[in-house]
Design a protein around this motif. Structure first.
Motif, PDB file in Angstrom:
ATOM      1  N   GLY A 218      -2.163 -23.200 -15.460  1.00 56.93           N
ATOM      2  CA  GLY A 218      -1.379 -22.625 -16.544  1.00 56.93           C
ATOM      3  C   GLY A 218      -1.720 -21.194 -16.884  1.00 56.93           C
ATOM      4  O   GLY A 218      -1.185 -20.641 -17.840  1.00 56.93           O
ATOM      5  N   SER A 219      -2.602 -20.577 -16.096  1.00 58.40           N
ATOM      6  CA  SER A 219      -3.022 -19.202 -16.417  1.00 58.40           C
ATOM      7  C   SER A 219      -2.208 -18.147 -15.689  1.00 58.40           C
ATOM      8  O   SER A 219      -2.362 -16.954 -15.952  1.00 58.40           O
ATOM      9  CB  SER A 219      -4.501 -19.015 -16.074  1.00 58.40           C
ATOM     10  N   GLY A 220      -1.338 -18.577 -14.750  1.00 60.69           N
ATOM     11  CA  GLY A 220      -0.528 -17.608 -14.013  1.00 60.69           C
ATOM     12  C   GLY A 220       0.857 -18.152 -13.716  1.00 60.69           C
ATOM     13  O   GLY A 220       0.992 -19.287 -13.255  1.00 60.69           O
ATOM     14  N   LEU A 221       1.894 -17.360 -14.023  1.00 57.61           N
ATOM     15  CA  LEU A 221       3.273 -17.743 -13.735  1.00 57.61           C
ATOM     16  C   LEU A 221       3.945 -16.627 -12.949  1.00 57.61           C
ATOM     17  O   LEU A 221       3.893 -15.458 -13.335  1.00 57.61           O
ATOM     18  CB  LEU A 221       4.054 -17.982 -15.030  1.00 57.61           C
ATOM     19  N   PHE A 222       4.596 -16.988 -11.842  1.00 53.70           N
ATOM     20  CA  PHE A 222       5.401 -16.044 -11.067  1.00 53.70           C
ATOM     21  C   PHE A 222       6.823 -16.113 -11.592  1.00 53.70           C
ATOM     22  O   PHE A 222       7.492 -17.140 -11.483  1.00 53.70           O
ATOM     23  CB  PHE A 222       5.341 -16.406  -9.585  1.00 53.70           C
ATOM     24  N   ALA A 223       7.309 -15.024 -12.190  1.00 52.54           N
ATOM     25  CA  ALA A 223       8.638 -15.030 -12.812  1.00 52.54           C
ATOM     26  C   ALA A 223       9.735 -15.236 -11.777  1.00 52.54           C
ATOM     27  O   ALA A 223      10.715 -15.948 -12.025  1.00 52.54           O
ATOM     28  CB  ALA A 223       8.867 -13.734 -13.582  1.00 52.54           C
ATOM     29  N   ASN A 224       9.618 -14.586 -10.621  1.00 55.83           N
ATOM     30  CA  ASN A 224      10.511 -14.833  -9.489  1.00 55.83           C
ATOM     31  C   ASN A 224      11.987 -14.603  -9.837  1.00 55.83           C
ATOM     32  O   ASN A 224      12.847 -15.452  -9.594  1.00 55.83           O
ATOM     33  CB  ASN A 224      10.311 -16.263  -8.970  1.00 55.83           C
ATOM     34  N   GLN A 225      12.295 -13.428 -10.372  1.00 51.58           N
ATOM     35  CA  GLN A 225      13.651 -13.139 -10.846  1.00 51.58           C
ATOM     36  C   GLN A 225      14.724 -13.267  -9.776  1.00 51.58           C
ATOM     37  O   GLN A 225      15.877 -13.597 -10.075  1.00 51.58           O
ATOM     38  CB  GLN A 225      13.700 -11.727 -11.430  1.00 51.58           C
ATOM     39  N   PHE A 226      14.380 -13.023  -8.515  1.00 55.33           N
ATOM     40  CA  PHE A 226      15.383 -13.054  -7.452  1.00 55.33           C
ATOM     41  C   PHE A 226      15.851 -14.475  -7.131  1.00 55.33           C
ATOM     42  O   PHE A 226      17.031 -14.699  -6.866  1.00 55.33           O
ATOM     43  CB  PHE A 226      14.843 -12.397  -6.180  1.00 55.33           C
ATOM     44  N   GLU A 227      14.936 -15.433  -7.173  1.00 53.42           N
ATOM     45  CA  GLU A 227      15.270 -16.800  -6.768  1.00 53.42           C
ATOM     46  C   GLU A 227      15.286 -17.788  -7.925  1.00 53.42           C
ATOM     47  O   GLU A 227      15.795 -18.905  -7.779  1.00 53.42           O
ATOM     48  CB  GLU A 227      14.280 -17.281  -5.693  1.00 53.42           C
ATOM     49  N   ASN A 228      14.746 -17.430  -9.056  1.00 48.94           N
ATOM     50  CA  ASN A 228      14.675 -18.316 -10.214  1.00 48.94           C
ATOM     51  C   ASN A 228      16.062 -18.410 -10.869  1.00 48.94           C
ATOM     52  O   ASN A 228      16.579 -17.421 -11.390  1.00 48.94           O
ATOM     53  CB  ASN A 228      13.641 -17.775 -11.203  1.00 48.94           C
ATOM     54  N   ALA A 258      24.852  -5.870  -7.882  1.00 47.89           N
ATOM     55  CA  ALA A 258      23.908  -6.985  -7.842  1.00 47.89           C
ATOM     56  C   ALA A 258      22.523  -6.477  -7.486  1.00 47.89           C
ATOM     57  O   ALA A 258      22.329  -5.901  -6.415  1.00 47.89           O
ATOM     58  CB  ALA A 258      24.370  -8.034  -6.834  1.00 47.89           C
ATOM     59  N   GLY A 259      21.578  -6.665  -8.418  1.00 45.95           N
ATOM     60  CA  GLY A 259      20.177  -6.375  -8.129  1.00 45.95           C
ATOM     61  C   GLY A 259      19.483  -7.640  -7.677  1.00 45.95           C
ATOM     62  O   GLY A 259      18.890  -7.708  -6.606  1.00 45.95           O
ATOM     63  N   THR A 260      19.619  -8.687  -8.492  1.00 46.36           N
ATOM     64  CA  THR A 260      19.218 -10.035  -8.085  1.00 46.36           C
ATOM     65  C   THR A 260      20.465 -10.889  -7.859  1.00 46.36           C
ATOM     66  O   THR A 260      20.404 -11.913  -7.193  1.00 46.36           O
ATOM     67  CB  THR A 260      18.363 -10.703  -9.174  1.00 46.36           C
ATOM     68  N   GLY A 261      21.579 -10.479  -8.473  1.00 41.59           N
ATOM     69  CA  GLY A 261      22.824 -11.232  -8.396  1.00 41.59           C
ATOM     70  C   GLY A 261      23.034 -12.180  -9.557  1.00 41.59           C
ATOM     71  O   GLY A 261      24.095 -12.798  -9.679  1.00 41.59           O
ATOM     72  N   GLY A 262      22.038 -12.281 -10.456  1.00 42.40           N
ATOM     73  CA  GLY A 262      22.120 -13.244 -11.541  1.00 42.40           C
ATOM     74  C   GLY A 262      23.209 -12.937 -12.551  1.00 42.40           C
ATOM     75  O   GLY A 262      23.940 -13.838 -12.982  1.00 42.40           O
ATOM     76  N   THR A 263      23.344 -11.668 -12.936  1.00 42.61           N
ATOM     77  CA  THR A 263      24.356 -11.305 -13.934  1.00 42.61           C
ATOM     78  C   THR A 263      25.755 -11.512 -13.383  1.00 42.61           C
ATOM     79  O   THR A 263      26.615 -12.129 -14.026  1.00 42.61           O
ATOM     80  CB  THR A 263      24.181  -9.842 -14.379  1.00 42.61           C
ATOM     81  N   LEU A 264      26.006 -10.978 -12.216  1.00 39.76           N
ATOM     82  CA  LEU A 264      27.323 -11.125 -11.588  1.00 39.76           C
ATOM     83  C   LEU A 264      27.689 -12.604 -11.452  1.00 39.76           C
ATOM     84  O   LEU A 264      28.809 -13.012 -11.783  1.00 39.76           O
ATOM     85  CB  LEU A 264      27.324 -10.441 -10.223  1.00 39.76           C
ATOM     86  N   ALA A 265      26.742 -13.414 -10.982  1.00 39.14           N
ATOM     87  CA  ALA A 265      27.019 -14.827 -10.759  1.00 39.14           C
ATOM     88  C   ALA A 265      27.285 -15.561 -12.070  1.00 39.14           C
ATOM     89  O   ALA A 265      28.246 -16.326 -12.183  1.00 39.14           O
ATOM     90  CB  ALA A 265      25.849 -15.483 -10.022  1.00 39.14           C
ATOM     91  N   GLY A 266      26.432 -15.333 -13.070  1.00 41.10           N
ATOM     92  CA  GLY A 266      26.592 -16.046 -14.334  1.00 41.10           C
ATOM     93  C   GLY A 266      27.878 -15.706 -15.047  1.00 41.10           C
ATOM     94  O   GLY A 266      28.602 -16.591 -15.530  1.00 41.10           O
ATOM     95  N   VAL A 267      28.200 -14.407 -15.118  1.00 39.21           N
ATOM     96  CA  VAL A 267      29.423 -13.979 -15.795  1.00 39.21           C
ATOM     97  C   VAL A 267      30.648 -14.473 -15.034  1.00 39.21           C
ATOM     98  O   VAL A 267      31.608 -14.985 -15.627  1.00 39.21           O
ATOM     99  CB  VAL A 267      29.451 -12.446 -15.959  1.00 39.21           C
ATOM    100  N   ALA A 268      30.633 -14.317 -13.718  1.00 41.33           N
ATOM    101  CA  ALA A 268      31.783 -14.751 -12.913  1.00 41.33           C
ATOM    102  C   ALA A 268      32.008 -16.248 -13.034  1.00 41.33           C
ATOM    103  O   ALA A 268      33.153 -16.708 -13.177  1.00 41.33           O
ATOM    104  CB  ALA A 268      31.573 -14.364 -11.454  1.00 41.33           C
ATOM    105  N   ARG A 269      30.940 -17.018 -12.996  1.00 46.64           N
ATOM    106  CA  ARG A 269      31.075 -18.472 -13.086  1.00 46.64           C
ATOM    107  C   ARG A 269      31.563 -18.914 -14.457  1.00 46.64           C
ATOM    108  O   ARG A 269      32.190 -19.974 -14.584  1.00 46.64           O
ATOM    109  CB  ARG A 269      29.735 -19.139 -12.765  1.00 46.64           C
ATOM    110  N   TYR A 270      31.309 -18.124 -15.491  1.00 42.89           N
ATOM    111  CA  TYR A 270      31.827 -18.466 -16.816  1.00 42.89           C
ATOM    112  C   TYR A 270      33.300 -18.079 -16.946  1.00 42.89           C
ATOM    113  O   TYR A 270      34.112 -18.847 -17.474  1.00 42.89           O
ATOM    114  CB  TYR A 270      31.024 -17.775 -17.912  1.00 42.89           C
TER     115      TYR A 270
END
Length: 428
Positions: A218-228, A258-270
């Motif tokens: 619990g002392s380390g978390l990889f945020a992993n923005q590209f795949e998370n 798209a930097g990670t693609g998360g914004t484009l994907a989330g907005v488009a899917r909504y």
């Protein structure tokens, strides 16, 4: 004795009665005035919200000159509560020039200065719910980033009680490095290499997190923005609904990179299920392979074939946008993407200067890419359409590169300040 003349006692009683009436009248005015005072109005509104009664009068409409906004919209509970609900700005010069309404969602108004605040907060909060993070336990959040996500993580880690360790390429704008350090993050800068190299900044961040977790659970978390997928999910839950509400559900195109693609994907899917005729268009900088993925089904950048690539990530002066691999986040939205527009570095540089000159908008490089593509889409659709894009961040974190004319000259770019508005729009 003259009975028509009042006695002294009667006179005294009459004066006293008049005085009492005047006092009561004044008190009534004071109470009425106080009742309508904005602070008491807010207090009454707050009490009404907490009351289970259902027979309270309806609140005044927002158009009423005496309307007071609800208390909970005026006061935010800390920095975390400031994330999201950013305004939608009509970009006047471009709207007037194209005959379309071109809107930019001002994500630079998030507390960390970019749309990545949403992603960082989503990753941290969902990790807490899973039990992977415990506030004020000495845990460190690790991430590989070219800047904006790191800045958002550093800020929100401070607010929520975590340490932050950022690994980034050593050729990103020094403005971002300085900001990260001021926010208390540990910054580890490495040379740019391919994503398949174990020392790529993302891979190194993951390794650092794994090493920390081995020392103490619990002392380390990889945020992993590209795949998370917490990235994509927050835009599906917040950014998409905000755009839907702000436009009244009336828009013809959504355009962004798209930097990670998360914004484009989330907005488009909504938006797509609610607006089947909506055009979702990818804005892609030079050197990125996503344009060809959308157009031809092949993830490929021309510089790969030409053998002239200067950088291992994306060969462009633009930071934070463009990919040469298919991330899990981008894959969520790929079926919703209808078209792609490629934007050159010169066009992005010129657009940023144009918007500063014409609209007073001081935007960063990825925002400039988005706006260039939005203008292209407006010209394709013709007058009378509504286009939304994102203004991801401001120019303040790009002073040493994208907004540095000497740096641009060394990269073979020269801002075209003299170009007129109509000529510039026509050139896109």
């Amino acid at each position: 004795m003259d009975r028509t003349a009042p006695s002294s006692a009667a006179t005294t009683l009459a004066v006293a009665a008049v005085a009492a009436a005047a006092t009561a009248f004044a008190a009534g005015l004071a109470v009425a005035s106080a009742w309508h005072h904005p602070r008491l109005a807010r207090h009454r509104h707050h009490r009404r919200r907490a009351s289970p009664k259902t027979d309270e009068p309806a609140p005044l409409p927002a158009s009423d000159p005496h309307h007071v906004p609800p208390f909970d919209l005026e006061v935010r509970d800390g920095v975390v509560a400031m994330v999201g609900n950013t305004p939608l700005i009509r970009i006047k010069s471009l709207s007037d020039a194209t005959g379309c309404d071109i809107y930019g969602k001002a994500e630079f108004m998030n507390p960390g200065g970019s749309s990545k605040d949403r992603v960082a907060l989503s990753i941290l909060r969902r990790a807490e719910r899973r039990g992977d993070l415990v506030p004020h336990s000495g845990a460190t959040v690790f991430e590989g980033t070219v800047g904006s996500t790191g800045i958002s993580l550093a800020l929100l880690c401070r607010a929520l009680g975590y340490r932050c360790h950022i690994v980034m390429p050593d050729d990103v704008a020094v403005d971002k490095v300085a900001m990260l350090e001021r926010l208390g993050a540990t910054v580890e800068r490495v040379r740019p290499v391919s994503i398949i190299d174990r020392d790529h900044f993302v891979n190194l961040a993951q390794r650092r997190a794994e090493d920390a977790a081995r020392e103490r659970k619990g002392s380390g978390l990889f945020a992993n923005q590209f795949e998370n997928l917490d990235n994509y999910a927050v835009h599906l839950a917040t950014t998409g609904p905000e755009i839907w509400r702000q436009t009244g559900g009336e828009l013809d195109a959504f355009v962004m990179g798209a930097g990670t693609g998360g914004t484009l994907a989330g907005v488009a899917r909504y938006l797509k299920p609610r607006l089947p005729d909506l055009r979702v268009v990818l804005a892609d900088p030079q050197g990125s392979g996503l344009f060809n993925k959308v157009k031809h089904g092949i993830l490929y950048a021309p510089t790969d074939a030409e053998g002239t690539r200067r950088r291992h990530q994306v060969d462009t002066v633009v930071e934070g946008v463009g990919l040469n691999r298919l991330t899990r986040n981008f894959a969520q939205g790929l079926p919703c993407v209808d078209d792609a527009v490629r934007v050159t570095d010169q066009e992005a540089v010129d657009m940023a200067r144009y918007l500063m000159r014409e609209d007073g908008l001081f935007i960063g490089s990825s925002s400039a890419v988005n706006v260039v593509a939005a203008v292209r889409v407006a010209k394709q659709l013709g007058p009378g359409h509504r286009i939304v894009t994102l203004l991801c961040d401001a120019g303040t974190r790009h002073l040493s590169k994208f907004w540095n004319d000497e740096y641009l000259a060394a990269a073979g770019l020269e801002p075209r300040f003299a170009i007129s508005g109509p000529d510039f729009i026509a050139s896109l």
